[in-house]
Write an enzyme that holds these catalytic residues in place. Structure first.
Site, PDB file in Angstrom:
ATOM      1  N   ARG A 165      40.220  13.225  36.622  1.00 41.92           N
ATOM      2  CA  ARG A 165      38.849  13.388  36.110  1.00 41.92           C
ATOM      3  C   ARG A 165      38.492  12.366  35.019  1.00 41.92           C
ATOM      4  NH1 ARG A 165      39.433  15.156  40.081  1.00 41.92           N
ATOM      5  NH2 ARG A 165      39.386  17.326  40.734  1.00 41.92           N
ATOM      6  N   SER A 215      33.636  23.404  37.976  1.00 41.96           N
ATOM      7  CA  SER A 215      34.722  23.805  37.069  1.00 41.96           C
ATOM      8  C   SER A 215      34.393  23.339  35.656  1.00 41.96           C
ATOM      9  CB  SER A 215      36.038  23.145  37.477  1.00 41.96           C
ATOM     10  OG  SER A 215      36.399  23.575  38.754  1.00 41.96           O
ATOM     11  N   GLU A 285      35.839  19.815  31.286  1.00 36.14           N
ATOM     12  CA  GLU A 285      35.609  18.762  32.279  1.00 36.14           C
ATOM     13  C   GLU A 285      34.129  18.383  32.260  1.00 36.14           C
ATOM     14  OE1 GLU A 285      37.150  19.473  36.254  1.00 36.14           O
ATOM     15  OE2 GLU A 285      35.405  18.506  37.135  1.00 36.14           O
TER      16      GLU A 285
HETATM   17  C1  LIG Z   1      29.146  23.862  42.701  1.00 37.44           C
HETATM   18  C2  LIG Z   1      29.873  22.652  42.161  1.00 37.44           C
HETATM   19  C3  LIG Z   1      31.096  22.292  42.694  1.00 37.44           C
HETATM   20  C4  LIG Z   1      31.783  21.172  42.198  1.00 37.44           C
HETATM   21  N1  LIG Z   1      33.001  20.853  42.739  1.00 37.44           N
HETATM   22  C5  LIG Z   1      33.663  19.770  42.264  1.00 37.44           C
HETATM   23  C6  LIG Z   1      34.939  19.414  42.830  1.00 37.44           C
HETATM   24  O1  LIG Z   1      35.442  20.036  43.748  1.00 37.44           O
HETATM   25  N2  LIG Z   1      35.568  18.333  42.310  1.00 37.44           N
HETATM   26  C7  LIG Z   1      35.037  17.582  41.293  1.00 37.44           C
HETATM   27  O2  LIG Z   1      35.661  16.599  40.879  1.00 37.44           O
HETATM   28  N3  LIG Z   1      33.835  17.911  40.751  1.00 37.44           N
HETATM   29  C8  LIG Z   1      33.130  18.965  41.215  1.00 37.44           C
HETATM   30  N4  LIG Z   1      31.918  19.300  40.661  1.00 37.44           N
HETATM   31  C9  LIG Z   1      31.419  18.522  39.489  1.00 37.44           C
HETATM   32  C10 LIG Z   1      30.484  17.342  39.844  1.00 37.44           C
HETATM   33  O3  LIG Z   1      29.836  17.526  41.087  1.00 37.44           O
HETATM   34  C11 LIG Z   1      31.248  16.028  39.858  1.00 37.44           C
HETATM   35  O4  LIG Z   1      31.829  15.747  38.590  1.00 37.44           O
HETATM   36  C12 LIG Z   1      30.349  14.837  40.244  1.00 37.44           C
HETATM   37  O5  LIG Z   1      31.155  13.713  40.459  1.00 37.44           O
HETATM   38  C13 LIG Z   1      29.280  14.507  39.191  1.00 37.44           C
HETATM   39  O6  LIG Z   1      28.343  13.603  39.777  1.00 37.44           O
HETATM   40  P1  LIG Z   1      26.818  13.554  39.297  1.00 37.44           P
HETATM   41  O7  LIG Z   1      26.126  12.490  40.065  1.00 37.44           O
HETATM   42  O8  LIG Z   1      26.208  14.893  39.378  1.00 37.44           O
HETATM   43  O9  LIG Z   1      27.008  13.098  37.797  1.00 37.44           O
HETATM   44  P2  LIG Z   1      26.222  13.644  36.494  1.00 37.44           P
HETATM   45  O10 LIG Z   1      26.587  15.058  36.257  1.00 37.44           O
HETATM   46  O11 LIG Z   1      24.785  13.298  36.582  1.00 37.44           O
HETATM   47  O12 LIG Z   1      26.930  12.740  35.384  1.00 37.44           O
HETATM   48  C14 LIG Z   1      28.290  12.896  35.085  1.00 37.44           C
HETATM   49  C15 LIG Z   1      28.730  11.694  34.229  1.00 37.44           C
HETATM   50  O13 LIG Z   1      28.719  10.528  35.065  1.00 37.44           O
HETATM   51  C16 LIG Z   1      27.934   9.496  34.460  1.00 37.44           C
HETATM   52  N5  LIG Z   1      27.289   8.762  35.551  1.00 37.44           N
HETATM   53  C17 LIG Z   1      26.674   9.293  36.641  1.00 37.44           C
HETATM   54  N6  LIG Z   1      26.220   8.313  37.449  1.00 37.44           N
HETATM   55  C18 LIG Z   1      26.549   7.142  36.850  1.00 37.44           C
HETATM   56  C19 LIG Z   1      26.336   5.764  37.203  1.00 37.44           C
HETATM   57  N7  LIG Z   1      25.720   5.390  38.322  1.00 37.44           N
HETATM   58  N8  LIG Z   1      26.816   4.813  36.348  1.00 37.44           N
HETATM   59  C20 LIG Z   1      27.452   5.164  35.209  1.00 37.44           C
HETATM   60  N9  LIG Z   1      27.677   6.439  34.826  1.00 37.44           N
HETATM   61  C21 LIG Z   1      27.223   7.416  35.655  1.00 37.44           C
HETATM   62  C22 LIG Z   1      26.949  10.215  33.549  1.00 37.44           C
HETATM   63  O14 LIG Z   1      26.582   9.403  32.446  1.00 37.44           O
HETATM   64  C23 LIG Z   1      27.772  11.432  33.082  1.00 37.44           C
HETATM   65  O15 LIG Z   1      28.518  11.131  31.918  1.00 37.44           O
HETATM   66  C24 LIG Z   1      31.218  20.404  41.146  1.00 37.44           C
HETATM   67  C25 LIG Z   1      29.971  20.767  40.619  1.00 37.44           C
HETATM   68  C26 LIG Z   1      29.298  21.886  41.124  1.00 37.44           C
HETATM   69  C27 LIG Z   1      27.954  22.241  40.543  1.00 37.44           C
END
Ligand SMILES: Cc1cc2nc3c(=O)[nH]c(=O)nc-3n(C[C@H](O)[C@H](O)[C@H](O)COP(=O)(O)OP(=O)(O)OC[C@H]3O[C@@H](n4cnc5c(N)ncnc54)[C@H](O)[C@@H]3O)c2cc1C
Length: 298
Positions: A165, A215, A285
């Site tokens: 992560r 999580s 996380e």
């Molecule tokens: C129901 C549910 C289930 C999930 N299951 C998992 C799982 O199984 N495994 C897992 O690892 N995660 C899981 N997640 C967490 C989440 O989906 C992941 O961490 C995902 O990778 C976050 O992506 P996001 O685009 O939503 O990022 P955001 O939440 O919008 O941002 C997260 C971070 O990434 C940075 N960021 C985003 N895009 C960029 C970019 N283009 N350039 C630079 N920085 C950027 C942001 O600044 C921020 O700090 C889950 C979430 C939910 C709600």
């Protein structure tokens, strides 16, 4: 950029899977590299703080909202193309969509990504993973934009510091633009069968019909978060509308009107109880951003 892509006083609750968060002063959704660069240049020239976000599925935005500009990388930057055994995609594409495209292309290795609701950029930033797979296993190259110089740079997987992560981008301010994934030839039917199994497992074990950020805590070495919280007697524990999920104690759900303050208090209660009972520190996380509400009301 028209008013639908530049919004002022935009509630972040509308842009996060938790459905929590005060307003961003301004939320911009650039569709092209030019628009992204213009936005970053403006912020830097005027000394306005900015935050890059993807789909908001790993974010807890505090109740006072976010000062400055939030740059949401979702609707643009979402083209996916195949180059031999590489699948190349814009950072704004949803990981589930990229996984689906990999299956269509008979490319295996990204089956685990099907149920993760974030963007590919967010997945690299977090080194997202599930069911034994993680971004580290499949990333070949990442292209970023450096906000200060306006230059793009390409990074090989080994340069990304991908570990549980975590990625180097958590320490830099590079904006992830594009990701090339190295996948293996496979059979679409087998790949889709595996995805179906993962989806069924998620639906059975995760509270997918409630708003959450997935999580809340990282897995501490040698333990599983859910059982620790359950053994601490906190499964189902509620602080206002923030509740430890009864289905998966590693998730906090928003039962309707939860505030960031309630979630943060609940996180502290869990951390203290688990540390006190088992001597295990639970590190978050999810990423907490923004400001507390000034009046302290929530
Ligand atoms: C129901 C549910 C289930 C999930 N299951 C998992 C799982 O199984 N495994 C897992 O690892 N995660 C899981 N997640 C967490 C989440 O989906 C992941 O961490 C995902 O990778 C976050 O992506 P996001 O685009 O939503 O990022 P955001 O939440 O919008 O941002 C997260 C971070 O990434 C940075 N960021 C985003 N895009 C960029 C970019 N283009 N350039 C630079 N920085 C950027 C942001 O600044 C921020 O700090 C889950 C979430 C939910 C709600």
């Amino acid at each position: 950029m028209g008013p639908e892509r530049v919004r002022f006083d935009e509630p972040m609750a509308w842009h996060t899977s938790f459905r929590i968060g005060g307003p961003a002063d301004c939320l911009v959704q650039p569709l092209t590299l030019r628009e992204l660069k213009l936005t970053l240049d403006f912020c830097q020239g005027e000394g306005v703080p900015y935050l890059i976000m993807g789909n908001g599925t790993n974010l807890l935005v505090r109740d006072g909202g976010i000062r400055g500009v939030v740059i949401k990388m979702v609707r643009g930057f979402d083209g996916i193309s195949r180059r031999g055994s590489l699948l190349v995609s814009g950072a704004g594409a949803l990981l589930a969509r990229v996984s689906g495209r990999a299956a269509e292309e008979n490319l295996a290795g990204l089956e685990w990504g099907i149920g993760i609701p974030g963007t590919l950029g967010g997945a690299v930033f977090m080194n997202a993973g599930a069911y034994g797979g993680e971004m580290k296993d499949v990333v070949e190259e990442v292209v970023t934009l450096h906000p200060a110089t306006g230059e793009t740079r390409s990074w090989s997987c080994g340069e990304l510091g991908l570990s549980y992560r975590s990625s180097i981008f958590q320490e830099t301010d590079d904006v992830i633009l594009e990701v090339a994934l190295r996948l293996k030839p496979g059979s679409r039917a087998v790949i889709e069968g595996e995805m179906k199994t993962y989806t069924e497992r998620r639906e059975a074990r995760q509270p997918l019909n409630w708003p959450s950020a997935g999580s809340v805590f990282k897995r501490p070495p040698g333990y599983y978060v859910g059982p620790l919280i359950e053994e601490a007697g906190l499964k189902g524990y509620r602080n206002g509308d923030a509740q430890v999920s009864e289905l998966h104690a590693g998730f906090i759900i928003n039962r309707g009107q939860a505030t960031a303050r309630q979630v943060l208090e609940l996180i502290e209660i869990i951390q203290e109880r688990v540390e006190g009972l088992f001597g295990v520190h639970l590190e978050t996380e999810l990423r907490v951003v923004g400001e507390d509400q000034e009046d302290g009301a929530g």
